[in-house]
Design an enzyme around this catalytic site. Sequence first.
Site, PDB file in Angstrom:
ATOM      1  N   ASN A   1       0.807  -1.230   0.000  1.00 30.72           N
ATOM      2  CA  ASN A   1       0.000   0.000   0.000  1.00 30.72           C
ATOM      3  C   ASN A   1       0.838   1.277   0.000  1.00 30.72           C
ATOM      4  OD1 ASN A   1      -2.198  -1.621  -0.080  1.00 30.72           O
ATOM      5  ND2 ASN A   1      -2.871  -1.248   2.031  1.00 30.72           N
TER       6      ASN A   1
ATOM      7  N   ARG B   1      -7.102  -1.678  -6.691  1.00 32.22           N
ATOM      8  CA  ARG B   1      -7.570  -0.433  -6.109  1.00 32.22           C
ATOM      9  C   ARG B   1      -6.559   0.685  -6.364  1.00 32.22           C
ATOM     10  NH1 ARG B   1     -12.337   1.017  -5.152  1.00 32.22           N
ATOM     11  NH2 ARG B   1     -12.440   2.831  -3.830  1.00 32.22           N
TER      12      ARG B   1
ATOM     13  N   CYS C   1     -10.461  -5.227  -3.767  1.00 29.35           N
ATOM     14  CA  CYS C   1     -11.252  -6.188  -2.995  1.00 29.35           C
ATOM     15  C   CYS C   1     -12.701  -5.753  -2.846  1.00 29.35           C
ATOM     16  CB  CYS C   1     -10.630  -6.353  -1.607  1.00 29.35           C
ATOM     17  SG  CYS C   1      -9.039  -7.160  -1.662  1.00 29.35           S
TER      18      CYS C   1
ATOM     19  N   ARG D   1     -17.064   1.373  -1.293  1.00 34.03           N
ATOM     20  CA  ARG D   1     -15.800   2.040  -1.613  1.00 34.03           C
ATOM     21  C   ARG D   1     -15.929   3.216  -2.601  1.00 34.03           C
ATOM     22  NH1 ARG D   1     -10.996  -2.359  -1.932  1.00 34.03           N
ATOM     23  NH2 ARG D   1      -9.898  -0.791  -0.748  1.00 34.03           N
ATOM     24  N   PRO D   2     -16.710   4.237  -2.259  1.00 39.69           N
ATOM     25  CA  PRO D   2     -16.814   5.397  -3.146  1.00 39.69           C
ATOM     26  C   PRO D   2     -15.505   6.178  -3.210  1.00 39.69           C
ATOM     27  CG  PRO D   2     -17.942   5.825  -1.072  1.00 39.69           C
ATOM     28  CD  PRO D   2     -17.464   4.399  -1.019  1.00 39.69           C
ATOM     29  N   ILE D   3     -15.385   7.073  -4.209  1.00 39.67           N
ATOM     30  CA  ILE D   3     -14.170   7.900  -4.307  1.00 39.67           C
ATOM     31  C   ILE D   3     -14.545   9.386  -4.304  1.00 39.67           C
ATOM     32  CG2 ILE D   3     -12.686   6.168  -5.399  1.00 39.67           C
ATOM     33  CD1 ILE D   3     -13.275   7.633  -8.074  1.00 39.67           C
ATOM     34  N   ASP D   4     -15.681   9.698  -3.687  1.00 41.02           N
ATOM     35  CA  ASP D   4     -16.166  11.081  -3.674  1.00 41.02           C
ATOM     36  C   ASP D   4     -15.174  12.057  -3.033  1.00 41.02           C
ATOM     37  OD1 ASP D   4     -17.063   9.424  -1.409  1.00 41.02           O
ATOM     38  OD2 ASP D   4     -17.796  11.315  -0.602  1.00 41.02           O
ATOM     39  N   GLN D   5     -14.419  11.596  -2.035  1.00 44.10           N
ATOM     40  CA  GLN D   5     -13.477  12.507  -1.359  1.00 44.10           C
ATOM     41  C   GLN D   5     -12.264  12.817  -2.251  1.00 44.10           C
ATOM     42  OE1 GLN D   5     -14.365  13.966   1.712  1.00 44.10           O
ATOM     43  NE2 GLN D   5     -16.233  12.919   1.045  1.00 44.10           N
TER      44      GLN D   5
ATOM     45  N   ASP E   1      -7.336  -4.181   7.587  1.00 43.68           N
ATOM     46  CA  ASP E   1      -6.746  -5.239   6.766  1.00 43.68           C
ATOM     47  C   ASP E   1      -6.337  -6.462   7.589  1.00 43.68           C
ATOM     48  OD1 ASP E   1      -7.140  -3.752   4.542  1.00 43.68           O
ATOM     49  OD2 ASP E   1      -5.051  -3.236   4.175  1.00 43.68           O
TER      50      ASP E   1
ATOM     51  N   ARG F   1      -2.047 -11.152  -5.094  1.00 40.54           N
ATOM     52  CA  ARG F   1      -2.114  -9.713  -5.345  1.00 40.54           C
ATOM     53  C   ARG F   1      -1.316  -8.937  -4.303  1.00 40.54           C
ATOM     54  NH1 ARG F   1      -7.353  -7.409  -4.635  1.00 40.54           N
ATOM     55  NH2 ARG F   1      -6.003  -5.587  -4.639  1.00 40.54           N
TER      56      ARG F   1
HETATM   57  C1  UD1 Z   1      -6.732   1.617   1.481  1.00 45.00           C
HETATM   58  C2  UD1 Z   1      -5.982   0.311   1.326  1.00 45.00           C
HETATM   59  C3  UD1 Z   1      -6.730  -0.823   1.976  1.00 45.00           C
HETATM   60  C4  UD1 Z   1      -7.088  -0.486   3.412  1.00 45.00           C
HETATM   61  C5  UD1 Z   1      -7.758   0.863   3.514  1.00 45.00           C
HETATM   62  C6  UD1 Z   1      -7.978   1.308   4.953  1.00 45.00           C
HETATM   63  C7  UD1 Z   1      -4.725   0.555  -0.731  1.00 45.00           C
HETATM   64  C8  UD1 Z   1      -4.574   0.210  -2.162  1.00 45.00           C
HETATM   65  N1  UD1 Z   1      -5.798   0.060  -0.089  1.00 45.00           N
HETATM   66  O1  UD1 Z   1      -7.969   1.467   0.774  1.00 45.00           O
HETATM   67  O2  UD1 Z   1      -5.901  -1.987   1.947  1.00 45.00           O
HETATM   68  O3  UD1 Z   1      -8.004  -1.477   3.892  1.00 45.00           O
HETATM   69  O4  UD1 Z   1      -6.962   1.863   2.876  1.00 45.00           O
HETATM   70  O5  UD1 Z   1      -6.779   1.299   5.673  1.00 45.00           O
HETATM   71  O6  UD1 Z   1      -3.897   1.232  -0.148  1.00 45.00           O
HETATM   72  N2  UD1 Z   1     -14.406   6.394   1.503  1.00 45.00           N
HETATM   73  C9  UD1 Z   1     -15.430   7.202   1.042  1.00 45.00           C
HETATM   74  N3  UD1 Z   1     -15.130   8.108   0.057  1.00 45.00           N
HETATM   75  C10 UD1 Z   1     -13.896   8.232  -0.491  1.00 45.00           C
HETATM   76  C11 UD1 Z   1     -12.864   7.409  -0.017  1.00 45.00           C
HETATM   77  C12 UD1 Z   1     -13.142   6.493   0.983  1.00 45.00           C
HETATM   78  O7  UD1 Z   1     -16.563   7.112   1.497  1.00 45.00           O
HETATM   79  O8  UD1 Z   1     -13.715   9.051  -1.381  1.00 45.00           O
HETATM   80  C13 UD1 Z   1     -14.661   5.416   2.592  1.00 45.00           C
HETATM   81  C14 UD1 Z   1     -14.442   3.973   2.189  1.00 45.00           C
HETATM   82  O9  UD1 Z   1     -15.580   3.413   1.570  1.00 45.00           O
HETATM   83  C15 UD1 Z   1     -14.136   3.340   3.532  1.00 45.00           C
HETATM   84  C16 UD1 Z   1     -13.356   4.448   4.261  1.00 45.00           C
HETATM   85  O10 UD1 Z   1     -13.707   5.661   3.608  1.00 45.00           O
HETATM   86  O11 UD1 Z   1     -15.318   3.062   4.220  1.00 45.00           O
HETATM   87  C17 UD1 Z   1     -11.876   4.293   4.251  1.00 45.00           C
HETATM   88  O12 UD1 Z   1     -11.428   4.089   2.917  1.00 45.00           O
HETATM   89  P1  UD1 Z   1      -9.964   4.441   2.433  1.00 45.00           P
HETATM   90  O13 UD1 Z   1      -9.103   4.753   3.603  1.00 45.00           O
HETATM   91  O14 UD1 Z   1     -10.056   5.443   1.337  1.00 45.00           O
HETATM   92  O15 UD1 Z   1      -9.491   3.052   1.831  1.00 45.00           O
HETATM   93  P2  UD1 Z   1      -8.843   2.759   0.432  1.00 45.00           P
HETATM   94  O16 UD1 Z   1      -7.924   3.871   0.046  1.00 45.00           O
HETATM   95  O17 UD1 Z   1      -9.904   2.319  -0.519  1.00 45.00           O
END
Ligand code: UD1
Length: 416
Positions: A23, A93, A117, A122-126, A305, A397
């Site tokens: 990561n 991811r 996974c 897992r949205p990306i709005d932020q 994780d 992976r």
């Molecule tokens: C990363 C890691 C993953 C780990 C996770 C939390 C990588 C490739 N993956 O995933 O292994 O489990 O951090 O430590 O590094 N969320 C939103 N909007 C957003 C972004 C996130 O609602 O724009 C939510 C997610 O759905 C989740 C939470 O925020 O519920 C945390 O997600 P995030 O820390 O962003 O995880 P990832 O970057 O996807």
Amino acid sequence: MNKLVIEGGIKLNGEVKVSGFKNAALPIISASLLAADKCVIENIPMIKDVYILKEIMESMGADVQLSNDGVMTIDTKNVENCITPYELAKQLRGSYYLAGAALGRFHKGEVTYPGGCDIGTRPIDQHIKGFESLGAEVKINHGIINCKAKELKGSKIYLDLVSVGATINIMLASVLAEGQTIIENAAKEPHIVDTANFLNSMGANIRGAGTDVIRINGVEKLHGCTYSVIPDQIEAGTYMMAAVATGGDVVVSNVIPKHLEAVIAKLREMGAEITEYDNSVRVNASKELKSINVKTLPYPGFPTDLQQPIAVLLSITKGTSIITESVFEGRFKYVDELKRMGANIKVDGRTAVIKGIDKLSGAKITATDLRAGAAFVIAGLIADGITEIDNVEHIDRGYQSMETKMKNLGAKITRI
Ligand code: UD1
């Protein structure tokens, strides 16, 4: 399709060396795109996610070499744009980091909506909110994240929730922006600090990574550098839990013990003996273990994780344990497979109640995602008889040579 066949009942013993952190490696490899120059990145884990990201970078015109000992040399001077191929980018991811890096360097990019996974929505709005705040226009059409900006200007961005991906992606997009960017409510994970350190080695000006306020003063240009990725604390935690679950005695080396504080605290609470050294930890679990409660949280809390691996461990620990998953709403999908091995686990929303049983029994099970796959290997190690794990591509992976490392600790594990 590969399978792992495990004969359970053997205590792990010996030393296992942890690889570089997936990561951290993924954003750092993506960040190399920000300079039209050559970067040398050491301690790269030899895992499928890295191989796919390498292919994506090559498809964009980067020259990427990866040696057998985990040194990646990336020259991105011939890259002129960032368009990621769907078939590759959807598999991991971490491919979303190319959106931030492309925006930073080219002010545009077309990046496939990321895969990874299946552990929740897992949205990306932020991420998008951050890019827009810097002046970009972001559209998602037909599964492609399309970003473009005439210019990028530093901005103050408050994250509505603590997101590792959004924090890193906004850092990537803002290092070359004009003026200062401030990320508030930033994630504090070690790989945020590692990515910031890498960017600073490239000439960026980032302060505060590792705290919840990160200040990025935009610079005009970045240059190549040589950098070494931190060790994988999730891989380390997985081997620590495998050692405890089997009642073994294992030295987990090439770690930063500080990054493992939450894991060490929880395993000690269960009754495991853990000795911390400068770059390694020794785990000894000869005494009877106690049930505990675990709540997953952003760093420095207990990592989501490692929720699946610790659930396996608790499934054979006397008493009742409760796990609360506060990061990903869909991270209990693996429980049904564990029940096939006899585990007594009841899930209600984000809570799992685990009643420890004496022994799991070997069964044919399917890895539902990366960390579940690793957890099932631990389940196989402690189960009666033979366990066959399907879909082990998930494990490949993110874990370098897991079966070889386990074998070196005495496990009876074969890939077929
Ligand atoms: C990363 C890691 C993953 C780990 C996770 C939390 C990588 C490739 N993956 O995933 O292994 O489990 O951090 O430590 O590094 N969320 C939103 N909007 C957003 C972004 C996130 O609602 O724009 C939510 C997610 O759905 C989740 C939470 O925020 O519920 C945390 O997600 P995030 O820390 O962003 O995880 P990832 O970057 O996807």
